[in-house]
Motif scaffolding. Structure first.
Motif, PDB file in Angstrom:
ATOM      1  N   SER A  30       0.822  -1.219   0.000  1.00 45.21           N
ATOM      2  CA  SER A  30       0.000   0.000   0.000  1.00 45.21           C
ATOM      3  C   SER A  30       0.848   1.258   0.000  1.00 45.21           C
ATOM      4  O   SER A  30       0.321   2.366  -0.010  1.00 45.21           O
ATOM      5  N   HIS A  31       2.188   1.114   0.050  1.00 40.78           N
ATOM      6  CA  HIS A  31       3.099   2.261  -0.007  1.00 40.78           C
ATOM      7  C   HIS A  31       2.865   3.229   1.159  1.00 40.78           C
ATOM      8  O   HIS A  31       2.968   4.447   1.015  1.00 40.78           O
ATOM      9  N   GLY A  32       2.526   2.675   2.319  1.00 38.25           N
ATOM     10  CA  GLY A  32       2.298   3.498   3.506  1.00 38.25           C
ATOM     11  C   GLY A  32       0.882   4.008   3.652  1.00 38.25           C
ATOM     12  O   GLY A  32       0.535   4.611   4.677  1.00 38.25           O
ATOM     13  N   LEU A  33       0.036   3.780   2.659  1.00 37.83           N
ATOM     14  CA  LEU A  33      -1.328   4.318   2.712  1.00 37.83           C
ATOM     15  C   LEU A  33      -2.180   3.629   3.763  1.00 37.83           C
ATOM     16  O   LEU A  33      -3.133   4.224   4.278  1.00 37.83           O
ATOM     17  N   GLU A  34      -1.853   2.382   4.095  1.00 39.00           N
ATOM     18  CA  GLU A  34      -2.645   1.680   5.107  1.00 39.00           C
ATOM     19  C   GLU A  34      -2.590   2.411   6.444  1.00 39.00           C
ATOM     20  O   GLU A  34      -3.611   2.584   7.115  1.00 39.00           O
ATOM     21  N   MET A  35      -1.417   2.873   6.826  1.00 41.77           N
ATOM     22  CA  MET A  35      -1.301   3.641   8.064  1.00 41.77           C
ATOM     23  C   MET A  35      -1.902   5.030   7.913  1.00 41.77           C
ATOM     24  O   MET A  35      -2.500   5.572   8.859  1.00 41.77           O
ATOM     25  N   ALA A  36      -1.785   5.621   6.729  1.00 40.75           N
ATOM     26  CA  ALA A  36      -2.376   6.943   6.513  1.00 40.75           C
ATOM     27  C   ALA A  36      -3.890   6.899   6.701  1.00 40.75           C
ATOM     28  O   ALA A  36      -4.486   7.835   7.248  1.00 40.75           O
ATOM     29  N   VAL A  37      -4.517   5.821   6.271  1.00 39.31           N
ATOM     30  CA  VAL A  37      -5.961   5.664   6.477  1.00 39.31           C
ATOM     31  C   VAL A  37      -6.260   5.489   7.959  1.00 39.31           C
ATOM     32  O   VAL A  37      -7.180   6.114   8.500  1.00 39.31           O
ATOM     33  N   GLU A  38      -5.473   4.668   8.651  1.00 37.14           N
ATOM     34  CA  GLU A  38      -5.717   4.438  10.081  1.00 37.14           C
ATOM     35  C   GLU A  38      -5.562   5.723  10.878  1.00 37.14           C
ATOM     36  O   GLU A  38      -6.291   5.946  11.862  1.00 37.14           O
ATOM     37  N   GLN A  39      -4.628   6.583  10.469  1.00 32.90           N
ATOM     38  CA  GLN A  39      -4.400   7.831  11.196  1.00 32.90           C
ATOM     39  C   GLN A  39      -5.377   8.938  10.786  1.00 32.90           C
ATOM     40  O   GLN A  39      -5.287  10.056  11.296  1.00 32.90           O
ATOM     41  N   GLY A  40      -6.294   8.638   9.889  1.00 29.59           N
ATOM     42  CA  GLY A  40      -7.301   9.609   9.499  1.00 29.59           C
ATOM     43  C   GLY A  40      -6.847  10.637   8.481  1.00 29.59           C
ATOM     44  O   GLY A  40      -7.543  11.627   8.234  1.00 29.59           O
ATOM     45  N   LEU A  41      -5.690  10.404   7.854  1.00 35.98           N
ATOM     46  CA  LEU A  41      -5.194  11.341   6.848  1.00 35.98           C
ATOM     47  C   LEU A  41      -5.914  11.164   5.513  1.00 35.98           C
ATOM     48  O   LEU A  41      -6.015  12.100   4.721  1.00 35.98           O
ATOM     49  N   ILE A  42      -6.397   9.956   5.266  1.00 39.84           N
ATOM     50  CA  ILE A  42      -7.167   9.655   4.055  1.00 39.84           C
ATOM     51  C   ILE A  42      -8.496   9.069   4.509  1.00 39.84           C
ATOM     52  O   ILE A  42      -8.520   8.086   5.251  1.00 39.84           O
ATOM     53  N   PHE A  43      -9.606   9.655   4.032  1.00 42.18           N
ATOM     54  CA  PHE A  43     -10.900   9.211   4.543  1.00 42.18           C
ATOM     55  C   PHE A  43     -12.018   9.277   3.503  1.00 42.18           C
ATOM     56  O   PHE A  43     -13.139   8.835   3.765  1.00 42.18           O
ATOM     57  N   ASP A  44     -11.732   9.846   2.313  1.00 44.34           N
ATOM     58  CA  ASP A  44     -12.753   9.932   1.274  1.00 44.34           C
ATOM     59  C   ASP A  44     -12.084  10.078  -0.084  1.00 44.34           C
ATOM     60  O   ASP A  44     -10.847  10.017  -0.192  1.00 44.34           O
ATOM     61  N   GLN A  45     -12.887  10.313  -1.128  1.00 43.69           N
ATOM     62  CA  GLN A  45     -12.335  10.399  -2.469  1.00 43.69           C
ATOM     63  C   GLN A  45     -11.401  11.596  -2.618  1.00 43.69           C
ATOM     64  O   GLN A  45     -10.317  11.487  -3.216  1.00 43.69           O
ATOM     65  N   GLN A  46     -11.769  12.736  -2.081  1.00 44.24           N
ATOM     66  CA  GLN A  46     -10.949  13.936  -2.231  1.00 44.24           C
ATOM     67  C   GLN A  46      -9.595  13.786  -1.552  1.00 44.24           C
ATOM     68  O   GLN A  46      -8.557  14.112  -2.130  1.00 44.24           O
ATOM     69  N   SER A  47      -9.597  13.286  -0.309  1.00 42.32           N
ATOM     70  CA  SER A  47      -8.321  13.118   0.394  1.00 42.32           C
ATOM     71  C   SER A  47      -7.475  12.035  -0.263  1.00 42.32           C
ATOM     72  O   SER A  47      -6.241  12.115  -0.272  1.00 42.32           O
ATOM     73  N   SER A  48      -8.106  11.014  -0.838  1.00 43.64           N
ATOM     74  CA  SER A  48      -7.369   9.984  -1.578  1.00 43.64           C
ATOM     75  C   SER A  48      -6.661  10.588  -2.775  1.00 43.64           C
ATOM     76  O   SER A  48      -5.477  10.333  -3.026  1.00 43.64           O
ATOM     77  N   GLU A  49      -7.386  11.399  -3.514  1.00 37.21           N
ATOM     78  CA  GLU A  49      -6.823  12.046  -4.706  1.00 37.21           C
ATOM     79  C   GLU A  49      -5.646  12.942  -4.336  1.00 37.21           C
ATOM     80  O   GLU A  49      -4.596  12.921  -4.996  1.00 37.21           O
ATOM     81  N   ILE A  50      -5.787  13.728  -3.276  1.00 40.15           N
ATOM     82  CA  ILE A  50      -4.715  14.635  -2.856  1.00 40.15           C
ATOM     83  C   ILE A  50      -3.469  13.858  -2.460  1.00 40.15           C
ATOM     84  O   ILE A  50      -2.342  14.196  -2.852  1.00 40.15           O
ATOM     85  N   PHE A  51      -3.649  12.775  -1.705  1.00 38.91           N
ATOM     86  CA  PHE A  51      -2.502  12.010  -1.218  1.00 38.91           C
ATOM     87  C   PHE A  51      -1.762  11.351  -2.373  1.00 38.91           C
ATOM     88  O   PHE A  51      -0.532  11.419  -2.457  1.00 38.91           O
ATOM     89  N   VAL A  52      -2.503  10.705  -3.267  1.00 42.39           N
ATOM     90  CA  VAL A  52      -1.848  10.032  -4.388  1.00 42.39           C
ATOM     91  C   VAL A  52      -1.206  11.047  -5.325  1.00 42.39           C
ATOM     92  O   VAL A  52      -0.109  10.823  -5.852  1.00 42.39           O
ATOM     93  N   ARG A  53      -1.855  12.182  -5.535  1.00 44.55           N
ATOM     94  CA  ARG A  53      -1.272  13.226  -6.386  1.00 44.55           C
ATOM     95  C   ARG A  53       0.071  13.698  -5.826  1.00 44.55           C
ATOM     96  O   ARG A  53       1.044  13.897  -6.570  1.00 44.55           O
ATOM     97  N   ASN A  54       0.163  13.863  -4.521  1.00 40.12           N
ATOM     98  CA  ASN A  54       1.428  14.277  -3.912  1.00 40.12           C
ATOM     99  C   ASN A  54       2.501  13.205  -4.057  1.00 40.12           C
ATOM    100  O   ASN A  54       3.682  13.524  -4.268  1.00 40.12           O
ATOM    101  N   LEU A  55       2.107  11.950  -3.938  1.00 38.50           N
ATOM    102  CA  LEU A  55       3.080  10.869  -4.119  1.00 38.50           C
ATOM    103  C   LEU A  55       3.602  10.841  -5.547  1.00 38.50           C
ATOM    104  O   LEU A  55       4.777  10.554  -5.784  1.00 38.50           O
ATOM    105  N   LEU A  56       2.734  11.137  -6.502  1.00 37.15           N
ATOM    106  CA  LEU A  56       3.169  11.187  -7.898  1.00 37.15           C
ATOM    107  C   LEU A  56       4.093  12.373  -8.159  1.00 37.15           C
ATOM    108  O   LEU A  56       5.160  12.221  -8.758  1.00 37.15           O
ATOM    109  N   ALA A  57       3.700  13.542  -7.707  1.00 37.11           N
ATOM    110  CA  ALA A  57       4.401  14.767  -8.083  1.00 37.11           C
ATOM    111  C   ALA A  57       5.634  15.050  -7.236  1.00 37.11           C
ATOM    112  O   ALA A  57       6.611  15.628  -7.733  1.00 37.11           O
TER     113      ALA A  57
END
Length: 231
Positions: A30-57
């Motif tokens: 999951s490239h660290g995303l599993e913990m990001a979800v548990e910590q509440g950093l990712i919780f919906d479509q918008q936050s998912s998009e922002i997180f993955v976009r930052n990992l890409l860019a």
């Protein structure tokens, strides 16, 4: 390198390499995303998009693209010393133990299955001059150059595969619905196009990443009470 594979053959080969069925084990990470979800950093479509976009860019996406391009160019120029330098740099570039494992495990698997099923002289050369470990980006870059695949097409397929695997993990973890997962994938298309256009593979001293929160999540992942993924 000027004689590329015909476009239909190139698309076929890249579709095979980055298909979920290609046995590199990408679904395990999951490239660290599993913990990001548990910590509440990712919780919906918008936050998912922002997180993955930052990992890409700013993180693994753009860094992998630069390293892949550098390996590709070294093979195209038949520069073994440069290929060794890039392979060594890639092997130690992981910012955490889990992210390094993710890259090396997929790189070793890609090298093995591709040498067995889609052999080319570049992969044989890489295995001869560099004993490993093999970062995923390096094995793909060398294989693509050896197979006469266009670099931009290879980068696009690679980055889409990276992003699609993260979105697939988030569909299960958040959880996102399938439609929101596809909305996220669609929103990332322009980001991937921009990264490909900016990738040169030159001046390795400038290669970097800056996703500290992702690295924090990756380091904390092993402390989760239950885990679906290896990273």
């Amino acid at each position: 390198m000027t004689d590329f594979l015909p476009e239909n053959e190139a698309l076929y080969l890249l579709s095979v390499w980055f298909s979920p069925s290609y046995p590199v084990g990408a679904f395990s990470y999951s490239h660290g995303l599993e913990m990001a979800v548990e910590q509440g950093l990712i919780f919906d479509q918008q936050s998912s998009e922002i997180f993955v976009r930052n990992l890409l860019a700013r993180g693994t996406g753009q860094l992998d693209a630069q390293l892949l391009a550098a390996a590709y160019q070294a093979v195209a120029q038949q520069d073994d010393q440069k290929l060794i330098e890039i392979a060594e740099l890639s092997s130690i570039f992981g910012s955490t133990k889990e992210l390094t494992l993710e890259s090396h495990a997929q790189g070793d698997a890609f090298l093995k299955v591709t040498r067995d099923c889609w052999p080319n002289t570049a992969l044989e050369r890489l295995a001869k001059i560099w004993p490993g470990p093999y970062a995923y980006n390096i094995t793909v870059g060398a294989a693509a150059a050896g197979a006469n695949l266009p670099l931009e097409l290879t980068l696009t397929a690679y980055l889409h595969g990276f992003a699609a695997n993260l979105v697939s993990a988030l569909v299960r973890l958040v959880p996102l619905g399938q439609t929101d997962g596809q909305k996220t994938t669609q929103a990332l298309m322009s980001d991937i196009t921009k990264i490909v256009q900016m990738t040169s593979g030159e001046n390795i001293d400038t290669f970097t990443s800056s996703t500290l929160m992702l690295e924090h999540c990756s380091m904390q992942h092993e402390n989760q009470y239950t885990r679906l993924f290896r990273s």
